[in-house]
Design a protein around this motif. Structure first.
Motif, mmCIF file in Angstrom:
data_model
loop_
_atom_site.group_PDB
_atom_site.id
_atom_site.type_symbol
_atom_site.label_atom_id
_atom_site.label_comp_id
_atom_site.label_asym_id
_atom_site.label_seq_id
_atom_site.Cartn_x
_atom_site.Cartn_y
_atom_site.Cartn_z
ATOM 1 N N TRP A 165 2.052 -0.861 13.746
ATOM 2 C CA TRP A 165 2.851 0.332 13.129
ATOM 3 C C TRP A 165 1.953 0.982 11.703
ATOM 4 O O TRP A 165 1.904 0.110 10.871
ATOM 5 C CB TRP A 165 4.173 -0.337 12.759
ATOM 6 N N LYS A 166 1.602 2.057 11.998
ATOM 7 C CA LYS A 166 1.185 2.872 10.743
ATOM 8 C C LYS A 166 1.927 3.969 10.434
ATOM 9 O O LYS A 166 1.885 5.035 11.231
ATOM 10 C CB LYS A 166 -0.166 3.032 10.867
ATOM 11 N N ARG A 167 3.060 3.873 9.952
ATOM 12 C CA ARG A 167 4.222 4.952 9.528
ATOM 13 C C ARG A 167 3.642 6.313 9.335
ATOM 14 O O ARG A 167 4.020 7.164 10.079
ATOM 15 C CB ARG A 167 5.182 4.481 8.330
ATOM 16 N N PRO A 168 2.860 6.635 8.710
ATOM 17 C CA PRO A 168 2.165 8.051 8.409
ATOM 18 C C PRO A 168 1.130 8.579 9.522
ATOM 19 O O PRO A 168 1.605 9.532 9.970
ATOM 20 C CB PRO A 168 1.191 7.899 7.119
ATOM 21 N N LEU A 169 0.445 7.535 9.942
ATOM 22 C CA LEU A 169 -0.459 8.114 11.144
ATOM 23 C C LEU A 169 0.474 8.073 12.232
ATOM 24 O O LEU A 169 0.236 9.135 13.152
ATOM 25 C CB LEU A 169 -1.352 6.935 11.443
ATOM 26 N N ASN A 170 1.617 7.461 12.701
ATOM 27 C CA ASN A 170 2.362 7.658 13.651
ATOM 28 C C ASN A 170 3.293 8.636 13.712
ATOM 29 O O ASN A 170 3.290 9.437 14.839
ATOM 30 C CB ASN A 170 3.275 6.196 14.090
ATOM 31 N N THR A 211 -4.952 6.535 5.028
ATOM 32 C CA THR A 211 -6.451 6.663 4.915
ATOM 33 C C THR A 211 -7.095 5.393 5.592
ATOM 34 O O THR A 211 -8.242 5.520 6.460
ATOM 35 C CB THR A 211 -6.879 6.639 3.467
ATOM 36 N N HIS A 212 -6.601 4.111 5.639
ATOM 37 C CA HIS A 212 -7.224 3.035 6.118
ATOM 38 C C HIS A 212 -7.148 2.973 7.702
ATOM 39 O O HIS A 212 -7.840 2.537 8.347
ATOM 40 C CB HIS A 212 -6.441 1.825 5.297
ATOM 41 N N GLU A 242 0.826 -1.170 -0.055
ATOM 42 C CA GLU A 242 0.158 -0.103 0.068
ATOM 43 C C GLU A 242 0.774 1.068 -0.251
ATOM 44 O O GLU A 242 2.071 1.166 0.718
ATOM 45 C CB GLU A 242 -0.922 0.065 1.077
ATOM 46 N N SER A 243 0.348 2.196 -0.587
ATOM 47 C CA SER A 243 1.030 3.425 -0.560
ATOM 48 C C SER A 243 0.885 4.337 0.834
ATOM 49 O O SER A 243 0.152 3.717 1.658
ATOM 50 C CB SER A 243 0.710 4.429 -1.727
#
Length: 586
Positions: free
Chosen positions: A355-360, A307-308, A300-301
């Motif tokens: 681990w959600k890199r952009p959200l974290n 978004t998810h 996923e990008s």
């Protein structure tokens, strides 16, 4: 209804800001006007500016004088929270629309309880579980420390907030005692009626004795009308001793069990049991997740991940759930989205540890902002450095810089080695959210007490105790129906021991750091003693009745507990409305 409620609260906010602009600073919505206000329009109320009058006397004033009475009376001051509910109902809403304001307040109170439950269940407890797993704590130690803290967070934070003001200390006592008698009668009795069972003898006697000692300490503090530094430390010390007792007793039980099994199977090592030493990784649900894994690997990008991860709705579950669950989920969605944006959650049972890199990375900006804004209701966050730059701006810039560094040095597919730090950050931020919501709950209850001339004690033992205990009630009864009544019954006592000892001890200690080394308690009514006596009597009844039944909890025992609570509640309400009174307390 939802739109009307939001519009009403917004109108109250706008009206409050306009009404208070001449009395308070723009960033201190809960700080009332100084006692030396120049009230020129209504000079008759200057008599309250020099002395404190019971705020519940506002209903005896003329309608035109109630607003100035609220603003000039020190007893009506609210030192915490973001909204001044007393000012809203007496200064913003016209007298004819006060029933509408009360309705909005009650709806907002229920929604705050929903916020407390969602924050504790989905954000506070998971991070505590991740921390305990990382620290490799034994299950029994984690159960009486981190798990108890997670389950009792709303109660403890409500007690700490209430003890921070001597005027609402009765609310804390009422809530802790009220929740105690509610859990030990309604919840415990419901478990026995749903599924009769035989409880473990030693854990029951241990928990009952410790809880009776905690109630006795509080009874003594009420009798002397104060909590000293030594007494506050004794609460914390007793809880530490309770944890050590649980650890030692569990270790001795395991040792005796191994010694009994050793002669029969000397050559075979003992396999860990699920109830004591089972590996929590066996419940990670990996087998079920494989069903939904794609046949071909795909990446996923960063935007898709963001978004998810911000979507709290599972569409498969939405289709399967009944209508009432969907309605409740609609009310939860705004809270869950806001918490997802501000509170990181670490799940050690998942392969990627959530681990959600952009959200974290976004959390590194939003989480410190929430901490500084909710601390002291924005007193520090909105302070301007040299009257130029606000503190929240500095925190946001520092968080943005750190987020850029983490984003450039990590990957979407692999969590960094320091990912556990996000669990501590999530624990802190969710605790600040719970504390902010608990502060608003206490302020609303105090406002309702002023409006209906109810004591803080009766509000604590009813609305606050029921609101904080309703989640535990459903979870414990569900656990009993699923065939785990002993676990549910043990949770009844383990949670309230933590709430009583840590709630009173920590609440009084935090107040002592701000004022002096003595916290004054004012049991100004017979109701407080009825509440303390009823809780003590219920514990003595269970302490005698359960061993007398050979620790077999039958439906008759559960029915007796429920009838006892209904009788107590009737007596408490009759006492509050002066139907039952003694000359000493009148």
């Amino acid at each position: 209804m939802w739109t009307f409620w939001v519009f009403g609260v917004a109108w109250m906010l706008v009206g409050q800001v306009r009404a208070d602009r001449a009395f308070i600073g723009p960033w201190e919505p809960m700080t009332p006007a100084p006692l030396c206000l120049e009230i020129t329009e209504q000079p008759n109320n200057t008599q309250y500016s020099g002395r404190s009058v019971d705020c519940r006397e506002v209903k005896k004033q003329n309608v035109s004088e109630r607003c100035s009475f609220i603003r000039s009376n020190p007893d009506c001051r609210m030192d915490g929270g973001f909204l001044n509910y007393l000012n809203g109902i007496f200064c913003v809403f016209p007298a004819d629309l006060q029933p509408v304001a009360v309705t909005l307040y009650i709806l907002w109170l229920f929604y705050l309880f929903l916020i407390l439950g969602v924050t504790a269940e989905k954000f506070f407890c998971p991070n505590l579980s991740a921390i305990s797993t990382k620290l490799k704590l034994a299950h029994n130690v984690a159960g009486v420390t981190f798990l108890a803290f997670g389950n009792g967070a709303p109660d403890v934070f409500s007690a700490v907030v209430a003890f921070s003001d001597p005027r609402t200390a009765g609310l804390a006592i009422g809530a802790l005692f009220g929740a105690g008698i509610f859990v030990t009668t309604i919840v415990a009795g419901g478990i026995a009626m749903v599924r009769p069972f035989t409880t473990a003898s030693r854990p029951f006697l241990r928990d009952a004795i410790f809880y009776m000692v905690a109630v006795f300490l509080t009874f003594v503090a009420l009798y002397f009308e104060q909590v000293t530094l030594a007494e506050a430390l004794s609460y914390i010390g007793l809880y530490v001793f309770y944890v050590l007792t649980v650890v030692v007793s569990t270790w001795l039980h395991k040792r005796q069990h191994r010694e009994r099994l050793l002669p029969s199977t000397p050559a075979e090592p003992e396999l860990p049991r699920d109830s004591e030493d089972g590996d929590s990784s066996s419940f990670n649900g990996g087998d079920y997740r494989e069903e939904y894994q794609p046949l071909l690997p795909s990446e996923e990008s960063t935007l898709q991940i963001l978004t998810h991860s911000m979507n709290p709705l599972d569409y498969r579950k939405w289709r399967r759930k009944p209508c009432y669950w969907r309605v409740l989920k609609v009310f939860k969605l705004p809270v869950e989205v806001l918490l997802l944006l501000t509170v990181p959650v670490v799940d050690p049972d998942r392969e990627d540890q959530n681990w959600k890199r952009p959200l974290n990375c976004l959390h590194l900006v939003t989480a410190p902002l929430i901490c500084i804004i909710t601390l002291k209701s924005g007193e520090y966050g909105f302070h301007k450095i040299q009257d130029v730059f606000p503190v929240w701006g500095v925190v946001a810039l520092a968080g943005a810089l750190l987020a850029v560094i983490v984003f450039c040095t990590t990957k979407n597919e692999e969590p960094p080695r320091y990912h556990i730090v996000f669990a501590f950050l999530g624990f802190l931020v969710s605790a600040m959210w719970i504390n902010a919501a608990a502060t608003e709950v206490v302020n609303i209850l105090r406002t309702l007490g002023v409006i209906f001339r109810l004591s803080n004690t009766v509000l604590g033992l009813t609305l606050l105790a029921w609101g904080n205990s309703i989640g535990d009630t459903f979870s414990d009864l569900t656990m009993a129906r699923q065939g785990y009544p002993r676990m549910a019954f043990s949770a009844c006592f383990g949670g309230i021991i933590f709430n009583m000892l840590v709630g009173v001890g920590l609440g009084c200690l935090l107040q002592m750091t701000n004022t002096k080394l003595v916290v004054k308690l004012e049991p100004d009514s017979l109701l407080v003693w009825i509440l303390a006596g009823a809780l003590g009597l219920s514990l003595v009844f269970s302490f005698i009745a359960v061993p007398a039944q050979c620790f077999r909890l039958s439906r008759g025992y559960g029915c007796c507990l429920i009838v006892y609570y209904l009788a107590f509640l009737t007596v408490a309400l009759l006492t509050e409305f002066k139907v039952i009174r003694l000359s000493t307390f009148s």
